[in-house]
Design a protein around this motif. Structure first.
Motif, mmCIF file in Angstrom:
data_model
loop_
_atom_site.group_PDB
_atom_site.id
_atom_site.type_symbol
_atom_site.label_atom_id
_atom_site.label_comp_id
_atom_site.label_asym_id
_atom_site.label_seq_id
_atom_site.Cartn_x
_atom_site.Cartn_y
_atom_site.Cartn_z
ATOM 1 N N THR A 596 -44.644 -16.537 -50.383
ATOM 2 C CA THR A 596 -44.593 -16.980 -51.776
ATOM 3 C C THR A 596 -43.739 -15.970 -52.530
ATOM 4 O O THR A 596 -43.458 -14.883 -52.016
ATOM 5 C CB THR A 596 -46.000 -16.976 -52.414
ATOM 6 N N ARG A 597 -43.396 -16.322 -53.769
ATOM 7 C CA ARG A 597 -42.566 -15.389 -54.540
ATOM 8 C C ARG A 597 -43.297 -14.072 -54.790
ATOM 9 O O ARG A 597 -42.683 -13.038 -54.970
ATOM 10 C CB ARG A 597 -42.104 -16.035 -55.848
ATOM 11 N N SER A 598 -44.634 -14.137 -54.751
ATOM 12 C CA SER A 598 -45.376 -12.883 -54.957
ATOM 13 C C SER A 598 -45.565 -12.131 -53.637
ATOM 14 O O SER A 598 -46.289 -11.143 -53.569
ATOM 15 C CB SER A 598 -46.722 -13.180 -55.607
ATOM 16 N N GLY A 599 -44.957 -12.630 -52.558
ATOM 17 C CA GLY A 599 -44.967 -11.873 -51.310
ATOM 18 C C GLY A 599 -46.096 -12.213 -50.358
ATOM 19 O O GLY A 599 -46.318 -11.527 -49.375
ATOM 20 N N LYS A 600 -46.856 -13.274 -50.664
ATOM 21 C CA LYS A 600 -47.971 -13.637 -49.787
ATOM 22 C C LYS A 600 -47.460 -14.504 -48.627
ATOM 23 O O LYS A 600 -46.724 -15.470 -48.841
ATOM 24 C CB LYS A 600 -49.023 -14.418 -50.595
ATOM 25 N N LEU A 601 -47.866 -14.124 -47.445
ATOM 26 C CA LEU A 601 -47.437 -14.851 -46.257
ATOM 27 C C LEU A 601 -47.990 -16.285 -46.268
ATOM 28 O O LEU A 601 -49.164 -16.490 -46.519
ATOM 29 C CB LEU A 601 -47.985 -14.100 -45.030
ATOM 30 N N LEU A 602 -47.120 -17.253 -45.986
ATOM 31 C CA LEU A 602 -47.571 -18.657 -46.007
ATOM 32 C C LEU A 602 -48.004 -19.084 -44.594
ATOM 33 O O LEU A 602 -47.350 -19.883 -43.928
ATOM 34 C CB LEU A 602 -46.444 -19.552 -46.519
ATOM 35 N N ARG A 603 -49.147 -18.530 -44.183
ATOM 36 C CA ARG A 603 -49.608 -18.802 -42.820
ATOM 37 C C ARG A 603 -49.863 -20.279 -42.563
ATOM 38 O O ARG A 603 -49.563 -20.808 -41.501
ATOM 39 C CB ARG A 603 -50.934 -18.092 -42.557
ATOM 40 N N ARG A 604 -50.469 -20.922 -43.548
ATOM 41 C CA ARG A 604 -50.812 -22.336 -43.310
ATOM 42 C C ARG A 604 -49.573 -23.179 -43.117
ATOM 43 O O ARG A 604 -49.547 -24.100 -42.315
ATOM 44 C CB ARG A 604 -51.647 -22.878 -44.468
ATOM 45 N N ALA A 605 -48.511 -22.837 -43.871
ATOM 46 C CA ALA A 605 -47.254 -23.583 -43.733
ATOM 47 C C ALA A 605 -46.666 -23.327 -42.341
ATOM 48 O O ALA A 605 -46.182 -24.244 -41.683
ATOM 49 C CB ALA A 605 -46.280 -23.165 -44.822
ATOM 50 N N ILE A 606 -46.747 -22.067 -41.906
ATOM 51 C CA ILE A 606 -46.212 -21.732 -40.575
ATOM 52 C C ILE A 606 -46.977 -22.511 -39.506
ATOM 53 O O ILE A 606 -46.403 -23.106 -38.601
ATOM 54 C CB ILE A 606 -46.326 -20.213 -40.281
ATOM 55 N N GLN A 607 -48.293 -22.495 -39.672
ATOM 56 C CA GLN A 607 -49.124 -23.190 -38.694
ATOM 57 C C GLN A 607 -48.808 -24.685 -38.668
ATOM 58 O O GLN A 607 -48.666 -25.293 -37.606
ATOM 59 C CB GLN A 607 -50.593 -22.969 -39.028
ATOM 60 N N ALA A 608 -48.655 -25.269 -39.866
ATOM 61 C CA ALA A 608 -48.357 -26.701 -39.953
ATOM 62 C C ALA A 608 -47.051 -27.015 -39.237
ATOM 63 O O ALA A 608 -46.961 -27.973 -38.467
ATOM 64 C CB ALA A 608 -48.293 -27.126 -41.416
ATOM 65 N N VAL A 609 -46.056 -26.179 -39.447
ATOM 66 C CA VAL A 609 -44.756 -26.391 -38.806
ATOM 67 C C VAL A 609 -44.890 -26.292 -37.284
ATOM 68 O O VAL A 609 -44.342 -27.101 -36.535
ATOM 69 C CB VAL A 609 -43.713 -25.381 -39.357
ATOM 70 N N CYS A 610 -45.667 -25.311 -36.833
ATOM 71 C CA CYS A 610 -45.884 -25.151 -35.384
ATOM 72 C C CYS A 610 -46.496 -26.405 -34.778
ATOM 73 O O CYS A 610 -46.238 -26.747 -33.631
ATOM 74 C CB CYS A 610 -46.833 -23.995 -35.097
ATOM 75 N N GLU A 611 -47.341 -27.040 -35.567
ATOM 76 C CA GLU A 611 -48.051 -28.206 -35.035
ATOM 77 C C GLU A 611 -47.367 -29.516 -35.401
ATOM 78 O O GLU A 611 -47.944 -30.598 -35.247
ATOM 79 C CB GLU A 611 -49.501 -28.192 -35.542
ATOM 80 N N GLN A 629 -36.267 -21.552 -40.022
ATOM 81 C CA GLN A 629 -36.110 -20.756 -38.787
ATOM 82 C C GLN A 629 -37.288 -20.970 -37.849
ATOM 83 O O GLN A 629 -37.135 -21.081 -36.646
ATOM 84 C CB GLN A 629 -36.058 -19.260 -39.127
ATOM 85 N N ILE A 630 -38.487 -21.024 -38.446
ATOM 86 C CA ILE A 630 -39.688 -21.237 -37.624
ATOM 87 C C ILE A 630 -39.592 -22.618 -36.966
ATOM 88 O O ILE A 630 -39.856 -22.782 -35.777
ATOM 89 C CB ILE A 630 -40.963 -21.146 -38.498
ATOM 90 N N ARG A 631 -39.185 -23.602 -37.782
ATOM 91 C CA ARG A 631 -39.039 -24.971 -37.273
ATOM 92 C C ARG A 631 -38.070 -24.980 -36.073
ATOM 93 O O ARG A 631 -38.356 -25.571 -35.041
ATOM 94 C CB ARG A 631 -38.489 -25.851 -38.409
ATOM 95 N N ASP A 632 -36.954 -24.284 -36.219
ATOM 96 C CA ASP A 632 -35.945 -24.259 -35.155
ATOM 97 C C ASP A 632 -36.499 -23.601 -33.889
ATOM 98 O O ASP A 632 -36.274 -24.066 -32.782
ATOM 99 C CB ASP A 632 -34.690 -23.485 -35.608
ATOM 100 N N GLN A 633 -37.219 -22.508 -34.104
ATOM 101 C CA GLN A 633 -37.781 -21.789 -32.960
ATOM 102 C C GLN A 633 -38.785 -22.653 -32.204
ATOM 103 O O GLN A 633 -38.815 -22.659 -30.982
ATOM 104 C CB GLN A 633 -38.503 -20.510 -33.429
ATOM 105 N N VAL A 634 -39.595 -23.377 -32.972
ATOM 106 C CA VAL A 634 -40.611 -24.221 -32.342
ATOM 107 C C VAL A 634 -39.924 -25.362 -31.595
ATOM 108 O O VAL A 634 -40.296 -25.698 -30.464
ATOM 109 C CB VAL A 634 -41.611 -24.755 -33.400
ATOM 110 N N ALA A 635 -38.885 -25.934 -32.215
ATOM 111 C CA ALA A 635 -38.158 -27.039 -31.579
ATOM 112 C C ALA A 635 -37.484 -26.561 -30.293
ATOM 113 O O ALA A 635 -37.440 -27.282 -29.293
ATOM 114 C CB ALA A 635 -37.120 -27.598 -32.551
ATOM 115 N N ALA A 636 -36.989 -25.332 -30.304
ATOM 116 C CA ALA A 636 -36.276 -24.791 -29.143
ATOM 117 C C ALA A 636 -37.223 -24.500 -27.975
ATOM 118 O O ALA A 636 -36.808 -24.509 -26.826
ATOM 119 C CB ALA A 636 -35.541 -23.508 -29.539
ATOM 120 N N ALA A 637 -38.495 -24.276 -28.317
ATOM 121 C CA ALA A 637 -39.441 -23.826 -27.263
ATOM 122 C C ALA A 637 -39.821 -24.954 -26.295
ATOM 123 O O ALA A 637 -39.829 -26.088 -26.609
ATOM 124 C CB ALA A 637 -40.698 -23.286 -27.922
#
Ligand code: PRX
Length: 637
Positions: A596-611, A629-637
């Motif tokens: 987020t703009r305040s620097g909080k890691l968006l874990r749920r978004a990362i997890q959603a993309v992974c799944e 980038q996460i989306r690309d990495q997951v797609a590449a895997a």
């Protein structure tokens, strides 16, 4: 037969009457004068004034009726050994262990940390502690030096009980070097280390500190160590569990309340009867092992099977997907307890294995620890033709929160649901941000418990009452309720469905892990700048950990060979710090993490993309390319 509705209502509306009745299921040395003291919420004292002992209830009190019946059946497909201890023999071994611990200076209230594989000596050690009023802290044998060190520092044990090695799938895992390394890392020094030598791995003994169990046992062969009568509220044990921070929490339990809770659950939920055999496939390092390998079945006068090995390996070390069923047949197991992951592993085996053995003794299979998916539930239910009882609970609760208490009143199970609230648990669903109670069927909320929590529930976090209150009881606005940190919904019939954690805890093959602990380990790698670990759905293990790493020198990851090497190094690091159970399935390199703009890691978004799910509202996101980038990495895997 009582109706379950009435049974449940009495437990909530008249807890004193209800639990005084349940308390008759165990032996008391001195009767209690107050059932429930909830004067200082959220803390609860159960059975104040009463004195009892867990070991007495699990072992000694059965000697009158069943001294020569099986109590502990230790089976290891790793070493090809099988040994039955009767209640009498168990009492003898426990007294030898108790006398040995006393000889090493252990007194009532001292901590004894147990870091052991699934061998009979581990159960002797737990029961011996209970016998003399020492507090045991069992650390899962799959954890490595870093995890062990932090637990040693928190528990400050006077003595550590361990072994030369464990074994998994025929591969020896030397425990002693891991323990030595943990003791090097930790600030606390125990007075002695008591070691069972299985002769699986060489062991270097530290003079003046390390002692062999065989030698101490020899010195105390005829030891008579009476049970120490303990206040009902005396601490029986602590067990560490993961939460939102990197620091594990020592879940602390009492004595009398726990004994009553287990006795009651064995009767009403597990329908376990004295003289029968119970088989839980868990590990003593987890809460299921404490409650339903060691204490629960023994308190109920049942034989309990302690199993070391994979579900797919026979006594001869060869692949055998029918090993558990062969044990059910051989020992006429009436109640079995396992985890969905184990059943998913067995599902891959030849289905004929289920028909090869006489499983007619089995009355029910209980599954817990992670969501039970419908195909797995259907497969095993058709294969065994007994009720499959999915039950939901936590290390914190000590016994099922949601289940079906078929021994009180038979009720149908619903696929995908761990059932209805168990007696003593005032379960509610609350809106996560308003704290409002959700009463309509199908509304999604946080599963919470209204106090007083029932007997057997954690008393507090070891030496940190404030953390207990802040962590569990103050997360929802407006009211002091215990948060399970699980999402849930309830249907029109009152059945609950659990939809996953609200916090950063993940569940890999039924093992509860904190993503923060894994992140802390990975951050320790010299080349890592930043890391995010999330859980990703997995068909076999339920979830696996995925690590997304930002390197200090981003260019490094451009070279495929270097990236592969780094991935290996990072995994190795987690192995040595925490243990292979916590090892991420994949480590992927990115140049930025979504925040987020305040620097909080968006874990749920990362997890959603992974799944492959929608990442939700991303308006607060700082840099949209990070998620891409996460989306690309997951797609590449
Ligand atoms: O998220 C829930 C999940 O496991 C967590 C507790 O894990 P642990 O402390 O290791 O205790 C396990 C005791 C059986 C819960 O917060 N969980 C546990 N049982 C179920 C479950 N999720 C879905 N269905 C279950 N039956």
């Amino acid at each position: 037969m009582t109706s379950y509705v009435d049974f449940y209502r009495q437990s909530i509306d008249q807890p004193d009457t209800f639990w005084a009745e349940q308390a008759r299921l165990i032996d008391w040395h001195k009767p209690f004068d107050r059932v429930c003291n909830h004067d200082r919420p959220p803390f609860v004292n159960w059975f104040e004034g009463g004195q009892t002992n867990l070991c007495h209830n699990a072992v000694d009190r059965h000697l009158a009726d069943r001294a020569d019946q099986a109590a502990l059946i230790a089976v290891s497909t790793e070493t090809g050994t099988e040994k039955i201890y009767t209640f009498k023999e168990l009492q003898v071994e426990v007294q030898r262990m108790a006398a040995s611990l006393k000889a090493l200076g252990v007194k009532k209230g001292d901590r004894v940390l147990i870091y052991m594989p699934m061998i009979a000596e581990a159960a002797f050690a737990m029961l011996a502690c209970a016998r003399i009023g020492a507090i045991h802290c069992v650390v899962f044998g799959g954890f490595a030096s870093g995890s062990l060190a932090s637990r040693i520092d928190d528990a400050t044990p006077k003595v550590i009980v361990s072994a030369d090695a464990g074994s998994r799938g025929g591969r020896v895992v030397a425990y002693k070097p891991l323990l030595d390394e943990a003791l090097r890392l930790s600030g606390h020094r125990p007075e002695a280390v008591l070691l069972a030598d299985r002769k699986l791995a060489p062991m270097a003994l530290v003079a003046g500190r390390d002692r062999l169990w065989t030698e101490l046992r020899e010195q105390h062969l005829d030891a008579q160590v009476p049970c120490e009568w303990l206040d009902s509220t005396a601490i029986s044990y602590t067990i560490y569990t993961s939460g939102t921070t990197g620091k594990p929490k020592g879940v602390q339990r009492d004595t009398g309340g726990y004994a009553v809770a287990l006795a009651a659950s064995m009767k009403h939920i597990f329908d376990g009867r004295a003289g029968e055999t119970y088989f839980s496939t868990s590990d003593i390092g987890w809460v299921v092992g404490h409650s339903y390998i060691v204490y629960g079945p023994l308190i109920a006068g049942m034989a309990t099977i302690m199993y070391e090995g994979l579900p797919t390996q026979g006594m001869d070390g060869q692949p055998n997907g029918g090993i558990w069923w062969s044990l059910v047949e051989k020992y006429k197991v009436t109640a079995m307890f396992s985890a969905p992951t184990a059943v998913r592993v067995l599902k891959k085996q030849d289905p004929a294995l289920l028909r090869k053995y006489d499983l007619s003794s089995l009355r029910a299979l209980f599954l817990a620890g992670e969501p039970l998916d419908e195909p797995t539930a259907r497969w095993i239910s058709e294969g065994l033709n007994v009720p499959i009882i999915d039950n939901y609970w936590q290390t914190e609760s000590g016994w099922p929160i949601l289940a079906i208490a078929n021994a009180v009143e038979k009720k149908p199970s619903k696929f995908g649901s761990p059932g209805i609230p168990m007696y003593g648990y005032n379960v509610k669903l609350l809106h996560e941000s308003t704290g409002e109670e959700l009463t309509k069927p199908g509304e999604k909320g946080v599963v919470v418990l209204e106090g007083p929590t029932p007997p057997g529930f954690m008393q507090t976090i070891w030496q940190d009452d404030e953390r207990y209150v802040e962590t569990y009881w103050k997360t929802l606005p407006g009211r002091m309720v215990y948060s399970t940190f699980d999402w849930g919904i309830r249907d029109a019939d009152g059945y609950y469905f659990i939809l996953g954690r609200t916090d950063d805890v993940i569940n890999v093959a039924g093992h509860r892990l904190g993503t923060r602990e894994i992140e802390e380990s990975i951050s320790g790698h010299a080349l890592v700048a930043e890391v995010a670990v999330v859980g990703m759905a997995d068909t076999l293990k339920g979830q696996v950990a995925m690590a997304f790493v930002v390197l200090k020198d981003a260019a490094l990851a451009q070279d495929a060979a270097a990236a592969l090497k780094l991935e290996g190094e990072i995994m190795k690091r987690v192995d040595t710090d925490l243990g292979a159970v916590a090892r991420p399935a994949r480590v992927r390199f990115v140049t930025a993490l979504p925040k987020t703009r305040s620097g909080k890691l968006l874990r749920r978004a990362i997890q959603a993309v992974c799944e492959g799910r929608d990442a939700g509202d991303l308006t607060t996101m700082d840099d949209p390319t990070a998620l891409q980038q996460i989306r690309d990495q997951v797609a590449a895997a």
